[in-house]
Write an enzyme that holds these catalytic residues in place. Structure first.
Site, PDB file in Angstrom:
ATOM      1  N   ASP A  63      34.292  27.857  45.680  1.00 61.66           N
ATOM      2  CA  ASP A  63      34.476  27.369  47.173  1.00 61.66           C
ATOM      3  C   ASP A  63      32.752  27.340  47.963  1.00 61.66           C
ATOM      4  O   ASP A  63      33.218  26.425  48.227  1.00 61.66           O
ATOM      5  CB  ASP A  63      34.779  28.912  47.461  1.00 61.66           C
ATOM      6  CG  ASP A  63      34.480  30.331  46.951  1.00 61.66           C
ATOM      7  OD1 ASP A  63      33.411  30.412  46.376  1.00 61.66           O
ATOM      8  OD2 ASP A  63      34.872  31.379  47.275  1.00 61.66           O
TER       9      ASP A  63
ATOM     10  N   ASP B 266      30.632  37.301  36.948  1.00 58.62           N
ATOM     11  CA  ASP B 266      31.591  36.481  36.437  1.00 58.62           C
ATOM     12  C   ASP B 266      30.750  36.045  35.287  1.00 58.62           C
ATOM     13  O   ASP B 266      29.630  35.721  35.519  1.00 58.62           O
ATOM     14  CB  ASP B 266      32.184  36.340  37.546  1.00 58.62           C
ATOM     15  CG  ASP B 266      32.779  36.964  38.512  1.00 58.62           C
ATOM     16  OD1 ASP B 266      33.721  37.929  37.918  1.00 58.62           O
ATOM     17  OD2 ASP B 266      32.743  37.507  39.431  1.00 58.62           O
TER      18      ASP B 266
ATOM     19  N   ASP C 228      29.512  43.032  40.695  1.00 54.79           N
ATOM     20  CA  ASP C 228      30.273  42.684  39.293  1.00 54.79           C
ATOM     21  C   ASP C 228      30.004  41.336  38.948  1.00 54.79           C
ATOM     22  O   ASP C 228      29.042  40.410  40.030  1.00 54.79           O
ATOM     23  CB  ASP C 228      31.583  42.734  39.612  1.00 54.79           C
ATOM     24  CG  ASP C 228      32.330  42.081  40.696  1.00 54.79           C
ATOM     25  OD1 ASP C 228      33.513  42.170  40.857  1.00 54.79           O
ATOM     26  OD2 ASP C 228      31.253  40.518  40.635  1.00 54.79           O
TER      27      ASP C 228
END
Ligand code: ATP
Ligand code: MG
Length: 492
Positions: free
Chosen positions: A166, A90, A88
């Site tokens: 992160d 982003d 996917d």
């Protein structure tokens, strides 16, 4: 499998070594200082337009054409760099959510914790986030007393956006303007070394969002990376906090852990890091209670179910969480139902009560939406029927909408339960009989496990084979049988 930047000659990389990576052993020390980025030109890294999905490119191109900075970020860049096909995409941009929304008719603004824009192309959603600054409580930011971030909408520059991500390997940007990869956080070096490392002070970053512990475990397992020592230490310290995480968020993580195509590896990693207690408390308790042989049996059945799911994901076959969740909870459900049956309760009632109890404990840890708990119960209720129904009753089970899943479930149970093996084998064979009478004949003499649940009321014989309702070999580790055959066909 992983091709770590193999296509990228280190000399080709413009090594403006990031200030963040001064001392690798202690991890990045500088929290909010914005270092010079490493910029790797388009022809010196393996992230190409070809690897990026068509819709993601449309979004990136349109933002760029309208004067905005637009980058692919996160898992898409990371996976492409290690030679995996990204699943996917982003997008991060300097356009505000409102500006993004104005550019795409097929978009909507979502979220409170993070305000994002979803650009929708049929079943694919491209997530577009505006560059954000760290969460220092300013306008739009909010930090709870525990150090947890509750709201995080302070817009910022790309550098600021990078350091609030992160892990270093998740903080890399592919810039649509020139196809370069931009690294503010030492992510390229860590990809090169196969290391997972929290950006900034590991303890602070873990406390801000304890779910990062699970993300580290999952993503490191997927990539085959090791976790950097200080990151690991912080994870160990903060993991008890996972127990306080919103069940809905943990459910999302469970889906990512076990449906992302790396379920078996993820399960091993979750066990290794002692995190199962936060995801499936009853299963964790049971594994702790069993002797070694029974524990191995149960684990091997679970791993067979997980491997089966991974296989289906890789074959792009549909999967449902109901099937896997049914496995995780089954040992408790079965044991408790058997106890009630032994005390004289009808099988259906005993199972229904055990299912309710197991589900209500589980939703305290990870929520389970009704659209999944319903099918889970149906799969469970079919187990005794598959084990003992005879004749036309047995044949009619094949018409049930959960038959496929329930049969596969039985097959996996049989892989560790010898008593269920003949039962599962029969179900596999009867499905190949075309003639209706021959099917009925076969069903009249089929092998059953009536000694487990007792015969059907009204099914004729009350007598129990083996003289006892409970199986003689003591409490079951996990559940039953099967085999050979069906374990891979899965009606998930
Ligand atoms: P995958 O999609 O393969 O599971 P991912 O890293 O892309 O992995 P997403 O949940 O899609 O995971 O998140 C996209 C990016 O958003 C991450 O790579 C990371 O940069 C950032 N991100 C996601 N979750 C967090 C978090 N809890 N804290 C900080 N940054 C996060
Ligand atoms: Mg992603």
């Amino acid at each position: 499998m992983l091709k770590r930047l193999s296509g990228m000659s280190r000399s080709a990389i413009n090594r403006t070594r990031s200030m963040l990576t001064g001392d690798k052993a202690s991890g990045p020390v500088v929290d909010h200082v914005m270092p010079e980025p490493q910029v790797v030109a388009a022809d010196a890294h393996p992230v190409t337009r070809k690897l990026i999905g068509r819709n993601a490119l449309k979004v990136l191109d349109r933002l760029h054409e309208n004067g905005h900075r637009a980058c692919l970020v996160g898992g898409g860049v990371r996976d492409a760099l290690v030679g995996l096909r990204p699943k996917d995409f982003d997008v991060a941009t300097d356009a505000s959510p409102e500006q993004v929304k104005a550019l795409f008719r097929n978009s909507r603004i979502i979220g409170r914790r993070f305000r994002l824009v979803h650009v929708v192309y049929g079943r694919e959603i491209i997530e577009v986030a505006t560059f954000r600054a760290a969460h220092d409580a300013g306008a739009g930011g909010e930090v709870a007393a525990s150090g947890r971030i509750v709201r995080d909408n302070v817009y910022g520059t790309i550098e600021e956006d990078a350091v609030r991500r992160d892990f270093s390997v998740n903080g890399l940007y592919w810039d649509v303007a020139d196809g370069s990869v931009v690294d503010y956080v030492g992510g390229l070096d860590d990809i090169d070394a196969g290391v997972f490392r929290l950006i900034g002070d590991p303890l602070t970053r873990c406390e801000e969002d304890p779910v990062r512990v699970l993300r580290a475990v999952r993503l490191a397992a997927k990539l085959g990376f090791s976790i950097e020592q200080n990151t690991l230490k912080a994870m160990r310290q903060v993991s008890p906090e996972l127990g306080k995480t919103a069940p809905a968020r943990l459910f999302d993580e469970v889906l990512k852990l076990f449906q992302g195509g790396y379920a078996e590896k993820s399960f091993d990693a979750v066990r290794e890091h002692d995190l199962l207690q936060h995801l499936f408390p009853a299963l964790h308790r049971r594994l702790g209670r069993l002797d070694e042989a029974a524990r191995n049996d149960l684990e091997s059945m679970l791993r067979a179910a997980l491997a089966n799911t991974d296989r289906r994901v890789s074959q792009r076959k549909p999967i449902t969480p109901a099937y896997l969740l049914a496995f995780m909870l089954w040992p408790e459900v079965e044991e408790e139902a058997l106890r009630s049956v032994t005390a004289g309760e009808p099988v259906h009632d005993a199972l229904a009560a055990a299912a309710e109890r197991a589900l209500s404990e589980q939703i305290g840890a990870t929520s389970i939406p009704k659209r999944f708990s319903g099918p889970m119960k149906e799969i469970w209720h079919m187990q005794p029927r598959l084990e003992r129904d005879r004749g036309a009753r047995a044949i009619s089970l094949m018409e049930d909408r959960r038959f496929r899943a329930a049969y596969d479930f039985l097959c996996l149970r049989a892989t560790i339960d010898p008593l269920l093996k003949p039962v599962a084998k029969w179900w596999t064979e009867v499905q190949t009989i075309e003639d209706e009478d021959a099917r009925l004949d076969s069903a009249a003499q089929r092998p059953t496990c009536a000694h487990v649940w007792g015969e059907l009321p009204g099914g004729g014989k009350k007598k129990r084979r083996g003289g006892s309702r409970r199986r003689k070999r003591g409490p079951r580790a996990g559940g039953g049988p099967v085999s050979s055959s069906g374990a891979d066909s899965s009606g998930q």
